[in-house]
Write an enzyme that holds these catalytic residues in place. Structure first.
Site, PDB file in Angstrom:
ATOM      1  CB  ALA A  33      -0.950  -0.102   1.142  1.00 22.98           C
ATOM      2  NE  ARG A  45     -26.799  -7.414  16.144  1.00 26.22           N
ATOM      3  CZ  ARG A  45     -27.072  -8.007  15.146  1.00 26.22           C
ATOM      4  NH1 ARG A  45     -28.149  -7.672  14.337  1.00 26.22           N
ATOM      5  NH2 ARG A  45     -26.437  -8.783  14.710  1.00 26.22           N
ATOM      6  CE  LYS A 205     -22.786 -12.696  -3.676  1.00 28.51           C
ATOM      7  NZ  LYS A 205     -22.664 -14.092  -3.068  1.00 28.51           N
TER       8      LYS A 205
HETATM    9  P1  NAP Z   1     -22.357 -11.053  10.124  1.00 29.82           P
HETATM   10  O1  NAP Z   1     -21.525 -12.228  10.378  1.00 29.82           O
HETATM   11  O2  NAP Z   1     -23.807 -11.209  10.334  1.00 29.82           O
HETATM   12  O3  NAP Z   1     -21.872  -9.782  10.834  1.00 29.82           O
HETATM   13  C1  NAP Z   1     -22.496  -8.429  11.006  1.00 29.82           C
HETATM   14  C2  NAP Z   1     -21.768  -7.468  11.757  1.00 29.82           C
HETATM   15  O4  NAP Z   1     -22.467  -6.469  11.795  1.00 29.82           O
HETATM   16  C3  NAP Z   1     -21.550  -7.962  13.174  1.00 29.82           C
HETATM   17  O5  NAP Z   1     -20.425  -7.778  13.710  1.00 29.82           O
HETATM   18  C4  NAP Z   1     -22.795  -7.230  14.096  1.00 29.82           C
HETATM   19  O6  NAP Z   1     -22.479  -7.068  15.418  1.00 29.82           O
HETATM   20  C5  NAP Z   1     -22.735  -5.795  13.359  1.00 29.82           C
HETATM   21  N1  NAP Z   1     -24.086  -5.388  13.270  1.00 29.82           N
HETATM   22  C6  NAP Z   1     -25.124  -5.565  12.892  1.00 29.82           C
HETATM   23  N2  NAP Z   1     -25.887  -4.465  13.167  1.00 29.82           N
HETATM   24  C7  NAP Z   1     -25.259  -3.388  13.734  1.00 29.82           C
HETATM   25  C8  NAP Z   1     -25.747  -2.217  14.036  1.00 29.82           C
HETATM   26  N3  NAP Z   1     -26.806  -1.758  14.236  1.00 29.82           N
HETATM   27  N4  NAP Z   1     -24.693  -1.285  14.600  1.00 29.82           N
HETATM   28  C9  NAP Z   1     -23.425  -1.695  14.493  1.00 29.82           C
HETATM   29  N5  NAP Z   1     -22.994  -3.165  14.167  1.00 29.82           N
HETATM   30  C10 NAP Z   1     -23.979  -3.934  13.650  1.00 29.82           C
HETATM   31  O7  NAP Z   1     -22.181 -10.561   8.603  1.00 29.82           O
HETATM   32  P2  NAP Z   1     -21.280 -11.195   7.655  1.00 29.82           P
HETATM   33  O8  NAP Z   1     -21.415 -12.373   7.278  1.00 29.82           O
HETATM   34  O9  NAP Z   1     -19.871 -10.582   8.198  1.00 29.82           O
HETATM   35  O10 NAP Z   1     -21.764 -10.146   6.208  1.00 29.82           O
HETATM   36  C11 NAP Z   1     -21.267  -8.666   6.125  1.00 29.82           C
HETATM   37  C12 NAP Z   1     -21.413  -8.294   4.759  1.00 29.82           C
HETATM   38  O11 NAP Z   1     -20.540  -8.988   4.010  1.00 29.82           O
HETATM   39  C13 NAP Z   1     -22.908  -8.454   4.242  1.00 29.82           C
HETATM   40  O12 NAP Z   1     -23.161  -7.314   3.635  1.00 29.82           O
HETATM   41  C14 NAP Z   1     -22.737  -9.521   3.553  1.00 29.82           C
HETATM   42  O13 NAP Z   1     -23.522  -9.782   2.489  1.00 29.82           O
HETATM   43  C15 NAP Z   1     -21.313  -9.515   3.042  1.00 29.82           C
HETATM   44  N6  NAP Z   1     -20.630 -10.885   2.490  1.00 29.82           N
HETATM   45  C16 NAP Z   1     -20.467 -11.809   3.319  1.00 29.82           C
HETATM   46  C17 NAP Z   1     -19.888 -13.022   2.841  1.00 29.82           C
HETATM   47  C18 NAP Z   1     -19.764 -14.156   3.833  1.00 29.82           C
HETATM   48  O14 NAP Z   1     -19.163 -15.211   3.604  1.00 29.82           O
HETATM   49  N7  NAP Z   1     -20.259 -14.186   5.029  1.00 29.82           N
HETATM   50  C19 NAP Z   1     -19.199 -13.037   1.731  1.00 29.82           C
HETATM   51  C20 NAP Z   1     -19.082 -11.639   0.957  1.00 29.82           C
HETATM   52  C21 NAP Z   1     -19.952 -10.724   1.311  1.00 29.82           C
HETATM   53  P3  NAP Z   1     -22.513  -8.281  16.537  1.00 29.82           P
HETATM   54  O15 NAP Z   1     -21.025  -8.820  16.024  1.00 29.82           O
HETATM   55  O16 NAP Z   1     -22.042  -7.382  17.440  1.00 29.82           O
HETATM   56  O17 NAP Z   1     -23.603  -9.006  16.342  1.00 29.82           O
HETATM   57  N1  HSE Z   2     -24.232 -15.773   1.256  1.00 33.46           N
HETATM   58  C1  HSE Z   2     -23.359 -15.402   0.274  1.00 33.46           C
HETATM   59  C2  HSE Z   2     -22.817 -16.733  -0.507  1.00 33.46           C
HETATM   60  C3  HSE Z   2     -21.886 -15.076   0.758  1.00 33.46           C
HETATM   61  O1  HSE Z   2     -23.334 -17.817   0.021  1.00 33.46           O
HETATM   62  O2  HSE Z   2     -22.478 -16.749  -1.600  1.00 33.46           O
HETATM   63  C4  HSE Z   2     -20.985 -14.407  -0.215  1.00 33.46           C
HETATM   64  O3  HSE Z   2     -21.459 -13.264  -0.863  1.00 33.46           O
END
Ligand code: NAP
Ligand code: HSE
Length: 436
Positions: A33, A45, A205
């Site tokens: 970077a 949260r 996507k």
């Molecule tokens: P996740 O595990 O549910 O984590 C969500 C996070 O957001 C948690 O840390 C939660 O806090 C926090 N949060 C929720 N509401 C909140 C609020 N009101 N104020 C502050 N923080 C808050 O979700 P994730 O799987 O990491 O996904 C995050 C994003 O990445 C999403 O847009 C998802 O579509 C995208 N994504 C996910 C993946 C995957 O493999 N999971 C892949 C590509 C993209 P707490 O920890 O305290 O509950």
């Molecule tokens: N829920 C999504 C999937 C996470 O299964 O592909 C990655 O965007």
């Protein structure tokens, strides 16, 4: 030089992977970077929750606005998900002149046009590599690596959860619901898994991919969306018998009269590379005029694969911090003034082949009655199989593969065949693509 401060909102699956990678690979990342990078503030949260990742010394709170309003934060990384709070924090971060990195495909697909216009106005970057196909650098490849080409079509396995479920059903003969529970436990599924299995996540996507491929505005509401809930073990087995695999694909294709934009289960020849992408792995097959076909493959979900794409975006933003906003790579590949208003084609006009599974009374003339309806609508039949004969109730299952036809013809024929008194229940249609 002073380290670049990252404000992180969300420390779940993706947030934890991001922090862990930044910590573990700190030296390499700073070397690439050109500046040190540190997470200076986090919002979640529930700040009282035990965390698996080491965040010692980083202030942790529950108010995302404290992160976006912190004058020391230069880059806001939004990893909350959803399109309400996320939209609010991203727009406010941009308003405050901060760059944004997000993994949120729902946000980009639904509000990207607004977000990018605002970012353009404020001269900040919004990077979203992790929003499509997890760890695969597909946005960068399409936007930069293939920028010499006229893109013809993109077909992708872009939902890891669906691919994981279909793979486990095929390999282990497991039920849909058992496998979905595993996918949730492994952190692949969205907070509401209906987004995965009903095709909405893949449609988010695909909206993004189509926009970058063809230089069109983001148009989520024009995607034809079907999930995998209608795919049964029976279909997977019959498809295998005929030399195909069932995959959930997002397909976007440039045609003379517009752009195809569709997400649905598809039979593809088992010998194609993309048919051999299993488990949570994603793949995107791109056909472009100069380079020909290219296939991008990798983990489509999960903590570190997705964190990898988030961190790569952070590095890109840090590298560009000193560059003139007018000389940056445009958010949607084409300069804002060069976006095209190509129409999205209605699904009825899309041409595909079909796989049909139907249960009928086993009596002479039944097959002839069915094939006559297809013939009358100019649909040519490629293969017919008869399986699952039940002596007791005199029923049999018929599997038919058609040649290419307009979707409207197929839908009309199916509805007419379903009205025959010898046909029991509904016909299951899965479209078939050769992807040659
Ligand atoms: P996740 O595990 O549910 O984590 C969500 C996070 O957001 C948690 O840390 C939660 O806090 C926090 N949060 C929720 N509401 C909140 C609020 N009101 N104020 C502050 N923080 C808050 O979700 P994730 O799987 O990491 O996904 C995050 C994003 O990445 C999403 O847009 C998802 O579509 C995208 N994504 C996910 C993946 C995957 O493999 N999971 C892949 C590509 C993209 P707490 O920890 O305290 O509950
Ligand atoms: N829920 C999504 C999937 C996470 O299964 O592909 C990655 O965007």
């Amino acid at each position: 030089m002073k380290a670049v401060n990252i404000g992180l909102i969300g420390l779940g699956t993706v947030g934890s992977g991001t922090v862990e990678i930044l910590r573990r690979n700190n030296r390499d990342i700073s070397g690439r970077a050109g500046r040190d990078i540190q997470v200076s503030r986090i919002a979640v949260r529930d700040p009282g929750k035990a965390r698996e990742v080491d965040i010692a010394g980083i202030p942790l709170g529950d108010d995302p606005m404290l992160v976006v309003d912190d004058p020391e934060v230069e880059i806001v990384v939004e990893l909350v998900g959803g399109d309400t709070l996320a939209r609010e924090v991203v727009l406010r971060a941009i308003e405050n002149g901060k760059h944004v990195v997000t993994a949120n495909k729902a946000l980009i697909a639904l509000h990207g046009n607004e977000v990018f216009a605002k970012a353009q106005e404020k001269g900040v970057m919004v990077a979203f590599e992790a929003a499509v196909a997890g760890g695969i650098p597909i946005i960068k490849s399409l936007r930069e690596g293939l920028s010499a080409n006229r893109i013809e079509w993109v077909a992708g396995i872009i939902n890891g959860t669906c691919n994981y479920i279909l793979t486990r059903m095929e390999n282990d003969g497991l039920d849909f619901s058992d496998v979905l529970r595993d996918a949730q436990a492994l952190g692949y599924a969205e907070a509401d898994p209906a987004f995965d299995i009903e095709g909405i996540d893949a449609a988010h996507k695909l909206t993004i991919l189509a926009s970058i491929a063809f230089g069109i505005p983001l148009q989520f509401d024009r995607v034809h969306v079907e999930g995998i809930t209608g795919v049964s073990l029976e279909d997977i087995r019959y498809a295998g018998e005929l030399g195909y695999r069932i995959k959930h694909l997002g397909i976007t294709r440039r045609q003379h009269h517009g752009i195809e934009l569709r997400v649905h289960p598809v039979l593809i020849p088992a010998k194609r590379l993309i048919a051999n992408v299993h488990g949570v792995m994603n793949a995107a097959l791109i056909r472009a005029d100069a380079v020909g076909p290219t296939l991008f493959y990798g983990a489509g979900a999960g903590t570190e694969p997705t964190g990898s794409a988030v961190v790569a975006d952070i590095v890109d933003v840090v590298r560009a911090l000193t560059s003139d906003p007018d000389n940056r790579v445009p958010h949607l590949a084409f300069q804002p003034g060069a976006l095209a208003r190509l129409p999205i084609m209605p699904m009825e006009d899309v041409v595909t082949a079909g796989y049909l599974r139907l249960r009928v009374v086993n009596r002479p003339g039944v097959l002839a009655a069915i094939t006559r309806i297809f013939g009358d609508r100019d649909i040519s039949i490629d293969t017919v199989l008869q399986r699952g004969h039940d002596e007791e109730n005199g029923e049999v299952t018929i599997i038919m593969l058609t040649h290419n036809t307009r979707d409207e013809n197929l839908a009309g024929a199916i509805s007419e065949v379903e009205d025959l008194s010898v046909v029991i229940g509904r016909i299951n249609l899965i479209r078939l693509e050769n992807l040659a």
